[in-house]
Design a protein around this motif. Structure first.
Motif, PDB file in Angstrom:
ATOM      1  N   ALA A 135       0.855  -1.189   0.000  1.00 11.95           N
ATOM      2  CA  ALA A 135       0.000   0.000   0.000  1.00 11.95           C
ATOM      3  C   ALA A 135       0.888   1.235   0.000  1.00 11.95           C
ATOM      4  O   ALA A 135       2.025   1.198   0.479  1.00 11.95           O
ATOM      5  CB  ALA A 135      -0.924   0.004   1.220  1.00 11.95           C
ATOM      6  N   ARG A 136       0.357   2.311  -0.562  1.00 13.61           N
ATOM      7  CA  ARG A 136       1.069   3.596  -0.549  1.00 13.61           C
ATOM      8  C   ARG A 136       0.492   4.436   0.579  1.00 13.61           C
ATOM      9  O   ARG A 136      -0.683   4.744   0.592  1.00 13.61           O
ATOM     10  CB  ARG A 136       0.927   4.288  -1.902  1.00 13.61           C
ATOM     11  CG  ARG A 136       1.834   3.696  -2.964  1.00 13.61           C
ATOM     12  CD  ARG A 136       1.598   4.302  -4.319  1.00 13.61           C
ATOM     13  NE  ARG A 136       0.325   3.843  -4.887  1.00 13.61           N
ATOM     14  CZ  ARG A 136      -0.099   4.180  -6.098  1.00 13.61           C
ATOM     15  NH1 ARG A 136       0.623   4.983  -6.853  1.00 13.61           N
ATOM     16  NH2 ARG A 136      -1.251   3.728  -6.541  1.00 13.61           N
ATOM     17  N   ASP A 156      -4.273   5.072   9.167  1.00 19.12           N
ATOM     18  CA  ASP A 156      -3.271   5.450   8.185  1.00 19.12           C
ATOM     19  C   ASP A 156      -3.936   6.096   6.981  1.00 19.12           C
ATOM     20  O   ASP A 156      -5.019   5.682   6.541  1.00 19.12           O
ATOM     21  CB  ASP A 156      -2.477   4.227   7.727  1.00 19.12           C
ATOM     22  CG  ASP A 156      -1.452   3.780   8.751  1.00 19.12           C
ATOM     23  OD1 ASP A 156      -1.195   4.542   9.703  1.00 19.12           O
ATOM     24  OD2 ASP A 156      -0.908   2.664   8.607  1.00 19.12           O
ATOM     25  N   ARG A 157      -3.282   7.109   6.433  1.00 16.45           N
ATOM     26  CA  ARG A 157      -3.791   7.768   5.231  1.00 16.45           C
ATOM     27  C   ARG A 157      -3.079   7.163   4.027  1.00 16.45           C
ATOM     28  O   ARG A 157      -1.871   7.307   3.867  1.00 16.45           O
ATOM     29  CB  ARG A 157      -3.548   9.276   5.301  1.00 16.45           C
ATOM     30  CG  ARG A 157      -4.290   9.980   6.427  1.00 16.45           C
ATOM     31  CD  ARG A 157      -4.068  11.470   6.337  1.00 16.45           C
ATOM     32  NE  ARG A 157      -4.589  11.996   5.076  1.00 16.45           N
ATOM     33  CZ  ARG A 157      -4.163  13.136   4.503  1.00 16.45           C
ATOM     34  NH1 ARG A 157      -3.188  13.826   5.082  1.00 16.45           N
ATOM     35  NH2 ARG A 157      -4.684  13.537   3.379  1.00 16.45           N
ATOM     36  N   LEU A 158      -3.860   6.481   3.198  1.00 15.76           N
ATOM     37  CA  LEU A 158      -3.315   5.795   2.041  1.00 15.76           C
ATOM     38  C   LEU A 158      -3.676   6.532   0.770  1.00 15.76           C
ATOM     39  O   LEU A 158      -4.585   7.367   0.740  1.00 15.76           O
ATOM     40  CB  LEU A 158      -3.860   4.363   1.978  1.00 15.76           C
ATOM     41  CG  LEU A 158      -3.715   3.520   3.256  1.00 15.76           C
ATOM     42  CD1 LEU A 158      -4.313   2.142   3.031  1.00 15.76           C
ATOM     43  CD2 LEU A 158      -2.256   3.424   3.671  1.00 15.76           C
ATOM     44  N   VAL A 159      -2.939   6.219  -0.290  1.00 15.64           N
ATOM     45  CA  VAL A 159      -3.200   6.783  -1.610  1.00 15.64           C
ATOM     46  C   VAL A 159      -3.553   5.637  -2.551  1.00 15.64           C
ATOM     47  O   VAL A 159      -2.797   4.662  -2.660  1.00 15.64           O
ATOM     48  CB  VAL A 159      -1.977   7.557  -2.152  1.00 15.64           C
ATOM     49  CG1 VAL A 159      -2.244   8.045  -3.574  1.00 15.64           C
ATOM     50  CG2 VAL A 159      -1.641   8.723  -1.229  1.00 15.64           C
ATOM     51  N   VAL A 166      -8.157  -1.325  -4.125  1.00 18.64           N
ATOM     52  CA  VAL A 166      -8.171  -0.749  -2.778  1.00 18.64           C
ATOM     53  C   VAL A 166      -7.601  -1.786  -1.814  1.00 18.64           C
ATOM     54  O   VAL A 166      -8.135  -2.899  -1.701  1.00 18.64           O
ATOM     55  CB  VAL A 166      -9.600  -0.352  -2.371  1.00 18.64           C
ATOM     56  CG1 VAL A 166      -9.617   0.180  -0.936  1.00 18.64           C
ATOM     57  CG2 VAL A 166     -10.146   0.701  -3.332  1.00 18.64           C
ATOM     58  N   PRO A 167      -6.519  -1.462  -1.114  1.00 19.67           N
ATOM     59  CA  PRO A 167      -5.808  -2.490  -0.340  1.00 19.67           C
ATOM     60  C   PRO A 167      -6.535  -2.954   0.919  1.00 19.67           C
ATOM     61  O   PRO A 167      -6.432  -4.113   1.298  1.00 19.67           O
ATOM     62  CB  PRO A 167      -4.480  -1.812  -0.003  1.00 19.67           C
ATOM     63  CG  PRO A 167      -4.785  -0.354  -0.037  1.00 19.67           C
ATOM     64  CD  PRO A 167      -5.824  -0.170  -1.097  1.00 19.67           C
ATOM     65  N   PHE A 209      -7.391   8.837  -5.209  1.00 21.79           N
ATOM     66  CA  PHE A 209      -8.035   9.432  -4.031  1.00 21.79           C
ATOM     67  C   PHE A 209      -7.331   8.967  -2.769  1.00 21.79           C
ATOM     68  O   PHE A 209      -6.544   8.000  -2.789  1.00 21.79           O
ATOM     69  CB  PHE A 209      -9.525   9.051  -3.966  1.00 21.79           C
ATOM     70  CG  PHE A 209      -9.778   7.558  -3.862  1.00 21.79           C
ATOM     71  CD1 PHE A 209      -9.858   6.926  -2.607  1.00 21.79           C
ATOM     72  CD2 PHE A 209      -9.957   6.791  -5.004  1.00 21.79           C
ATOM     73  CE1 PHE A 209     -10.099   5.574  -2.510  1.00 21.79           C
ATOM     74  CE2 PHE A 209     -10.208   5.419  -4.901  1.00 21.79           C
ATOM     75  CZ  PHE A 209     -10.270   4.816  -3.657  1.00 21.79           C
ATOM     76  N   GLY A 210      -7.609   9.666  -1.704  1.00 26.39           N
ATOM     77  CA  GLY A 210      -7.053   9.301  -0.413  1.00 26.39           C
ATOM     78  C   GLY A 210      -7.999   8.371   0.332  1.00 26.39           C
ATOM     79  O   GLY A 210      -9.224   8.429   0.165  1.00 26.39           O
ATOM     80  N   LEU A 211      -7.424   7.518   1.156  1.00 21.37           N
ATOM     81  CA  LEU A 211      -8.197   6.536   1.900  1.00 21.37           C
ATOM     82  C   LEU A 211      -7.688   6.467   3.323  1.00 21.37           C
ATOM     83  O   LEU A 211      -6.475   6.284   3.550  1.00 21.37           O
ATOM     84  CB  LEU A 211      -8.094   5.172   1.243  1.00 21.37           C
ATOM     85  CG  LEU A 211      -8.811   4.013   1.949  1.00 21.37           C
ATOM     86  CD1 LEU A 211     -10.315   4.094   1.690  1.00 21.37           C
ATOM     87  CD2 LEU A 211      -8.271   2.667   1.449  1.00 21.37           C
ATOM     88  N   ALA A 212      -8.582   6.639   4.291  1.00 16.03           N
ATOM     89  CA  ALA A 212      -8.228   6.458   5.687  1.00 16.03           C
ATOM     90  C   ALA A 212      -8.535   5.033   6.061  1.00 16.03           C
ATOM     91  O   ALA A 212      -9.699   4.597   6.038  1.00 16.03           O
ATOM     92  CB  ALA A 212      -9.013   7.432   6.578  1.00 16.03           C
ATOM     93  N   SER A 213      -7.527   4.262   6.377  1.00 19.37           N
ATOM     94  CA  SER A 213      -7.712   2.845   6.649  1.00 19.37           C
ATOM     95  C   SER A 213      -8.533   2.637   7.912  1.00 19.37           C
ATOM     96  O   SER A 213      -8.418   3.390   8.869  1.00 19.37           O
ATOM     97  CB  SER A 213      -6.369   2.135   6.757  1.00 19.37           C
ATOM     98  OG  SER A 213      -5.626   2.665   7.841  1.00 19.37           O
ATOM     99  N   ALA A 214      -9.338   1.596   7.904  1.00 18.52           N
ATOM    100  CA  ALA A 214     -10.199   1.296   9.053  1.00 18.52           C
ATOM    101  C   ALA A 214      -9.463   0.372  10.026  1.00 18.52           C
ATOM    102  O   ALA A 214      -8.580  -0.382   9.640  1.00 18.52           O
ATOM    103  CB  ALA A 214     -11.480   0.641   8.574  1.00 18.52           C
TER     104      ALA A 214
END
Length: 214
Positions: A135-136, A156-159, A166-167, A209-214
């Motif tokens: 993941a980035r 974590d904030r992912l790209v 989507v990881p 887009f940005g993704l905040a991991s759960a």
């Protein structure tokens, strides 16, 4: 702050699944043989027609009986038991046409069940093959680092770049267009607004887009 998409990912060609006619050959042969028996009956060759129908019945009875025995050994009871009893019963009373019709029905059920199992196996293998291993992740100073998936923690904030899988499960930070067919079976693209939850394994079909991991 939105995520800047990385370099453009070339569109992957869509591979169409080819029908393997060998999978349907037994059912096709059973059906043709049953129709052949009907033709012989109409031509007045009733003994030959009955022999063909009996052969069709036996051809379906052998694999159905084997499948039934395996189910009974595992203490499972399915419709194959009914099919075997029907085939044996019609043979005993010399109702060869009825037995041939039942044989085709049993063969159809087995062919459809086998096809469903093979398709499920292919879909599962495809899902596992597409599962991301990395993941980035955005660092506190705004840089992007590539980390193994097991190092991603909640918050974590992912790209997620264009065309990426989507990881992990998480919340999108801006609107995202996703292909969720692998997870939900829905063929239409889905747009998720900022703050919505998305499942890991879906494909980004739009801009990064940005993704905040759960």
């Amino acid at each position: 702050m939105g995520a800047e998409p990385d370099e453009c990912v070339p569109e992957r060609p869509v591979r169409r699944r080819r029908v393997d006619w060998r999978e349907w050959a037994p059912l096709t042969l059973l059906t043709l043989a049953a129709l052949l028996g009907g033709g012989l009956w109409l031509a007045g060759l009733r003994t030959a027609a009955q022999l063909v129908w009996a052969a069709v019945t036996l051809a379906a009875l052998v694999p159905a009986t084997w499948a039934t025995l395996r189910q009974l050994w595992r203490r499972q009871f399915g419709v194959d038991v009914i099919g075997v009893l029907a085939l044996v019963g019609t043979l005993l009373v010399c109702e060869y046409l009825a037995s041939a019709v039942i044989a085709v029905m049993v063969g159809t059920g087995q062919a459809l069940e086998g096809s469903a199992q093979r398709r499920a196996s292919r879909d599962l293998r495809a899902l596992l093959e597409r599962a991301p291993r990395q993941a980035r992740r955005r660092t506190p100073d705004g840089a992007i680092e590539v980390v193994p998936l097991d190092q991603v923690t909640a918050g974590d904030r992912l790209v997620v770049g264009p065309g990426d899988v989507v990881p992990v499960n998480g919340t999108v930070e801006e609107a995202a267009t996703l292909d969720e067919s692998v997870v939900t079976g829905e063929s239409q693209l889905v747009t998720r607004a900022a703050g919505e939850q998305v499942a890991g394994g879906v494909v980004n079909a739009g801009a990064g887009f940005g993704l905040a991991s759960a």
